[in-house]
Scaffold this active site. Sequence first.
Site, PDB file in Angstrom:
ATOM      1  N   THR A   1      -9.422  -1.532  -1.613  1.00 40.07           N
ATOM      2  CA  THR A   1      -8.217  -1.331  -0.814  1.00 40.07           C
ATOM      3  C   THR A   1      -8.416  -1.815   0.611  1.00 40.07           C
ATOM      4  OG1 THR A   1      -8.896   0.914  -0.166  1.00 40.07           O
ATOM      5  CG2 THR A   1      -7.525   0.700  -2.145  1.00 40.07           C
TER       6      THR A   1
ATOM      7  N   GLU B   1      -3.920   3.176   2.617  1.00 38.48           N
ATOM      8  CA  GLU B   1      -4.709   2.183   1.907  1.00 38.48           C
ATOM      9  C   GLU B   1      -3.794   1.383   0.988  1.00 38.48           C
ATOM     10  OE1 GLU B   1      -8.914   4.271   1.004  1.00 38.48           O
ATOM     11  OE2 GLU B   1      -7.174   5.371   0.237  1.00 38.48           O
TER      12      GLU B   1
ATOM     13  N   ASN C   1      -7.853  -0.731   4.198  1.00 41.00           N
ATOM     14  CA  ASN C   1      -7.634   0.491   4.972  1.00 41.00           C
ATOM     15  C   ASN C   1      -6.920   0.091   6.270  1.00 41.00           C
ATOM     16  OD1 ASN C   1      -7.853   2.828   6.525  1.00 41.00           O
ATOM     17  ND2 ASN C   1      -9.849   3.370   5.656  1.00 41.00           N
TER      18      ASN C   1
ATOM     19  N   PHE D   1      -8.058  15.084  -8.722  1.00 39.94           N
ATOM     20  CA  PHE D   1      -8.417  14.858 -10.113  1.00 39.94           C
ATOM     21  C   PHE D   1      -9.745  15.545 -10.428  1.00 39.94           C
ATOM     22  CE2 PHE D   1      -5.469  11.506  -9.072  1.00 39.94           C
ATOM     23  CZ  PHE D   1      -4.669  11.442 -10.212  1.00 39.94           C
TER      24      PHE D   1
ATOM     25  N   TYR E   1     -10.797  -7.674   6.503  1.00 38.72           N
ATOM     26  CA  TYR E   1     -11.215  -6.901   7.672  1.00 38.72           C
ATOM     27  C   TYR E   1     -10.822  -7.575   8.984  1.00 38.72           C
ATOM     28  CZ  TYR E   1     -14.030  -4.063   4.521  1.00 38.72           C
ATOM     29  OH  TYR E   1     -14.450  -3.231   3.509  1.00 38.72           O
TER      30      TYR E   1
ATOM     31  N   ARG F   1       4.340   8.432  -7.166  1.00 38.01           N
ATOM     32  CA  ARG F   1       3.916   9.796  -7.499  1.00 38.01           C
ATOM     33  C   ARG F   1       3.360  10.476  -6.260  1.00 38.01           C
ATOM     34  NH1 ARG F   1      -1.610  10.405  -7.660  1.00 38.01           N
ATOM     35  NH2 ARG F   1      -2.863   8.498  -7.935  1.00 38.01           N
TER      36      ARG F   1
ATOM     37  N   GLY G   1     -13.534   0.874   5.842  1.00 43.35           N
ATOM     38  CA  GLY G   1     -13.450   2.199   5.237  1.00 43.35           C
ATOM     39  C   GLY G   1     -14.781   2.569   4.618  1.00 43.35           C
TER      40      GLY G   1
END
Length: 255
Positions: A152, A203, A154, A232, A214, A227, A141
């Site tokens: 994270t 992710e 990906n 943001f 990887y 959520r 990523g």
Amino acid sequence: SVVRPESAPQLLTDLDQKLELLAATGVDATVVVRFDEEQSREDPLDFAQRVLVDCLATSMVVVGDDFHFGRDRRGNVGTLRELGVREGFEVQPLSLVQRSDGPDEPISSTAIRRALAGGQVELAASMLGHPFEARGVVVQGDQRGRQLGFPTANVHVPNVICLPADGVYAGWYFRPDGSRHQCAINRGRRPTFFDHADHSVLEAHLLDFDDDLYGEPARVQFQSYLRSERKFDGIDALISQLKNDVDHARTALAG
């Protein structure tokens, strides 16, 4: 995907996962009958004779009572019973399983896809009989998560697979070695960084984990919705929310 590819629904499970789920029930063997253009034109009785009688020497067939097969979906339970009388096998139709959460409708792939489209992974799990799971390979990523302090994985999932709505979820990440890790999952277009991303990405931030993933095949299991995805005002606000997401994921997975 063969007869009308333009209107084919996305898959809830790929073939490998289906075979694993079937094996887990205790069956001795599974025979995969590949569907193609030639088979789509086959007469129902011809198909049943070729596969059920000549190939499998069937003694009993168990299907849903709304089962259809063969050219133009002309085959049904009655067709099977007709052949069964002639060839000596029994046909056992089963009623569809009704949902237990209120709506008076049977469990179906359509209902499960609808739940996933609304981010209702708990509802999807109740209909599937197990948590919904996406599989793919961890790809490189932009490493923005690592720069924020939340690295994270990906996970590239084939486009033919159905995925939950964009949002943040608590779940589990399974590595090829069989290890299971708590994770906070984000599926979305990362609006804080991109105004018009052309596709959503999947992710997974593994909790209390720091290793290279990887190129590994990954299994990402969605446990609960946390959520919706949102934009943001800045990096600090995003990092604060990511900390909350990790705390909420940890709490959701503790039970």
